[in-house]
Design a protein around this motif. Structure first.
Motif, PDB file in Angstrom:
ATOM      1  N   UNK A  58       1.119  -1.380   0.098  1.00 39.46           N
ATOM      2  CA  UNK A  58       0.196  -0.371   0.120  1.00 39.46           C
ATOM      3  C   UNK A  58       0.492   0.782  -0.171  1.00 39.46           C
ATOM      4  N   UNK A  59       0.101   2.379  -0.990  1.00 40.10           N
ATOM      5  CA  UNK A  59       1.201   3.682  -1.185  1.00 40.10           C
ATOM      6  C   UNK A  59       1.394   4.332   0.513  1.00 40.10           C
ATOM      7  N   UNK A  60       1.829   4.869   0.676  1.00 40.17           N
ATOM      8  CA  UNK A  60       1.842   5.995   2.369  1.00 40.17           C
ATOM      9  C   UNK A  60       1.157   6.635   2.731  1.00 40.17           C
ATOM     10  N   UNK A  61       0.028   7.208   0.836  1.00 44.25           N
ATOM     11  CA  UNK A  61      -0.597   8.638   1.406  1.00 44.25           C
ATOM     12  C   UNK A  61      -2.436   7.467   1.603  1.00 44.25           C
ATOM     13  N   UNK A  62      -1.927   6.000   1.701  1.00 43.93           N
ATOM     14  CA  UNK A  62      -2.800   5.325   1.553  1.00 43.93           C
ATOM     15  C   UNK A  62      -2.971   5.022   3.084  1.00 43.93           C
ATOM     16  N   UNK A  63      -1.908   4.399   3.623  1.00 45.33           N
ATOM     17  CA  UNK A  63      -1.607   4.473   4.707  1.00 45.33           C
ATOM     18  C   UNK A  63      -1.247   5.485   5.788  1.00 45.33           C
ATOM     19  N   UNK A  64      -1.738   6.291   5.916  1.00 41.34           N
ATOM     20  CA  UNK A  64      -1.604   7.618   6.399  1.00 41.34           C
ATOM     21  C   UNK A  64      -3.099   8.038   6.600  1.00 41.34           C
ATOM     22  N   UNK A  65      -3.928   7.378   5.579  1.00 41.94           N
ATOM     23  CA  UNK A  65      -5.389   8.349   5.258  1.00 41.94           C
ATOM     24  C   UNK A  65      -5.561   6.257   6.584  1.00 41.94           C
ATOM     25  N   UNK A  66      -4.901   5.872   6.957  1.00 43.57           N
ATOM     26  CA  UNK A  66      -6.006   4.679   7.529  1.00 43.57           C
ATOM     27  C   UNK A  66      -5.915   4.706   8.919  1.00 43.57           C
ATOM     28  N   UNK A  67      -4.928   5.836   8.751  1.00 43.17           N
ATOM     29  CA  UNK A  67      -4.291   6.610  10.765  1.00 43.17           C
ATOM     30  C   UNK A  67      -5.214   7.697  10.808  1.00 43.17           C
ATOM     31  N   UNK A  68      -5.546   8.487  10.042  1.00 42.44           N
ATOM     32  CA  UNK A  68      -6.090  10.114   9.924  1.00 42.44           C
ATOM     33  C   UNK A  68      -7.324  10.022   9.917  1.00 42.44           C
ATOM     34  N   UNK A  69      -8.275   8.806   8.889  1.00 34.12           N
ATOM     35  CA  UNK A  69      -9.000   8.908   8.915  1.00 34.12           C
ATOM     36  C   UNK A  69     -10.002   8.101   9.408  1.00 34.12           C
ATOM     37  N   UNK A  70     -11.151   8.110  10.562  1.00 33.34           N
ATOM     38  CA  UNK A  70     -11.894   7.638  11.883  1.00 33.34           C
ATOM     39  C   UNK A  70     -12.022   6.387  10.984  1.00 33.34           C
ATOM     40  N   UNK A 250      -5.958   8.174  19.918  1.00 33.99           N
ATOM     41  CA  UNK A 250      -4.948   9.096  20.085  1.00 33.99           C
ATOM     42  C   UNK A 250      -4.546   8.888  18.298  1.00 33.99           C
ATOM     43  N   UNK A 251      -4.992   7.703  17.425  1.00 35.51           N
ATOM     44  CA  UNK A 251      -3.788   7.799  15.953  1.00 35.51           C
ATOM     45  C   UNK A 251      -4.272   8.596  15.491  1.00 35.51           C
ATOM     46  N   UNK A 252      -5.564   9.737  14.749  1.00 33.63           N
ATOM     47  CA  UNK A 252      -5.280  10.269  14.353  1.00 33.63           C
ATOM     48  C   UNK A 252      -4.545  11.583  14.493  1.00 33.63           C
ATOM     49  N   UNK A 253      -4.889  12.349  15.803  1.00 33.21           N
ATOM     50  CA  UNK A 253      -3.483  13.452  16.099  1.00 33.21           C
ATOM     51  C   UNK A 253      -2.215  13.230  16.344  1.00 33.21           C
ATOM     52  N   UNK A 254      -1.729  11.863  16.896  1.00 33.75           N
ATOM     53  CA  UNK A 254      -0.472  11.441  16.424  1.00 33.75           C
ATOM     54  C   UNK A 254       0.286  11.484  15.046  1.00 33.75           C
ATOM     55  N   UNK A 255      -0.493  11.003  13.496  1.00 40.80           N
ATOM     56  CA  UNK A 255       0.138  10.681  12.863  1.00 40.80           C
ATOM     57  C   UNK A 255      -0.053  12.348  12.326  1.00 40.80           C
ATOM     58  N   UNK A 256      -0.733  12.893  11.820  1.00 45.20           N
ATOM     59  CA  UNK A 256      -0.731  14.358  12.090  1.00 45.20           C
ATOM     60  C   UNK A 256       0.443  15.506  12.505  1.00 45.20           C
ATOM     61  N   UNK A 257       0.393  15.096  13.907  1.00 35.32           N
ATOM     62  CA  UNK A 257       2.129  15.475  14.554  1.00 35.32           C
ATOM     63  C   UNK A 257       3.215  14.662  13.609  1.00 35.32           C
ATOM     64  N   UNK A 258       2.808  13.498  13.663  1.00 36.89           N
ATOM     65  CA  UNK A 258       4.230  13.020  12.931  1.00 36.89           C
ATOM     66  C   UNK A 258       4.429  13.499  10.642  1.00 36.89           C
TER      67      UNK A 258
END
Length: 274
Positions: A58-70, A250-258
């Motif tokens: 999976x590409x990183x943008x998709x992995x990121x969405x899976x962390x930021x989008x509840x 805390x997944x969404x704020x943690x991914x955004x902080x990263x």
């Protein structure tokens, strides 16, 4: 430069740490520095999850969405543990047990004596996090520690152990999740040796270490002879993690902080990575 060997080290830090690391990696790739192509990837605890995810197709943008989008986040189990009390127990063990092997055995005793969900239930949660359940054709190293002996175990594509089992073992936080039985041996979190186990990148010319949480002792990247860049969670990221890095909320704020921290670090990582 064709002979330069690069390693990516992904440290532990609960679901918060996994989300943060994905955010950092996505930000670096956004800036043109795709460190996921490293010659070796070392994953410990949360980092083992991320290591399996970024090599799973999976590409990183998709992995990121899976962390930021509840709506896209995987179901997780609440730990049911007072983390501040658990961390205090860890700290007390560390301060009273100077010998590293004895300390790991003490953590193992804590892990083996804890009341937890079943191994099977925990494995289901880990399996749901991974895009694929087969090892990649990559130099991926996942760490765990034998609970009885304190011995470090390295799981790789050649180890004969399934990827889901290896990751579940690496994420078996003592006092929270069950030890994982593999070939009759009970394993706990690889972070009980080191939150990064960065010394497993010894011999590589360029090493990037992502460290959501500090080590209790001397950081294992200190002895590396290659060029090393370390990104440790900053104050904003630690605030995003909150007091319980195992809390799925805390997944969404943690991914955004990263993501923010990765953007800030992109220039220096690019200069080092080459």
């Amino acid at each position: 430069m064709s002979g330069v060997r690069r390693a990516l080290v992904l440290g532990g830090g609960g679901v918060a740490g996994s989300a943060w690391e994905i955010g950092v990696l996505a930000a670096l790739a956004e800036a043109g520095v795709d460190v996921t192509s490293a010659d070796r990837i070392v994953g410990t605890s949360a980092g083992s999850v991320v290591g399996a995810q970024i090599t799973g197709g999976l590409p990183l943008p998709e992995l990121l969405r899976r962390q930021t989008d509840p709506a896209l986040q995987n179901p997780e189990l609440a730990s049911g543990v007072a983390m501040e009390e658990l961390f205090a127990r860890y700290q007390k063990l560390f301060e009273s047990t100077p010998d590293p092997e004895e300390l790991r055995r003490a953590f193992g005793a804590l892990a083996l004596g804890a009341s937890t969900v079943t191994e099977a239930r925990r494995r289901e949660v880990i399996a749901a996090r991974l895009p694929v359940h087969e090892w990649p054709e990559r130099d991926l190293v996942i760490t765990a520690v034998a609970a009885l002996t304190g011995e470090l175990r390295l799981f790789t594509p050649e180890s004969g152990v399934g990827l889901v089992d290896a990751v579940t073992a690496s994420c078996a936080v003592p006092g929270v999740w069950p030890c994982v039985t593999i070939d009759g041996v009970r394993y706990m979190d690889g972070g009980m040796r080191s939150t990064t186990n960065a010394d497993l990148a010894a011999g590589f010319d360029r090493v990037l270490v992502l460290a959501p949480m500090p080590d209790l002792g001397e950081p294992t990247w200190k002895g590396l002879t290659g060029t090393v860049e370390v990104i440790e969670a900053d104050a904003d990221s630690r605030a995003a993690f909150g007091t319980d890095p195992l809390n799925p909320e805390v997944r969404t704020p943690s991914a955004q902080a990263g993501l923010a921290q990765g953007r800030s670090a992109a220039a220096r990582v690019a200069a080092m990575w080459g």
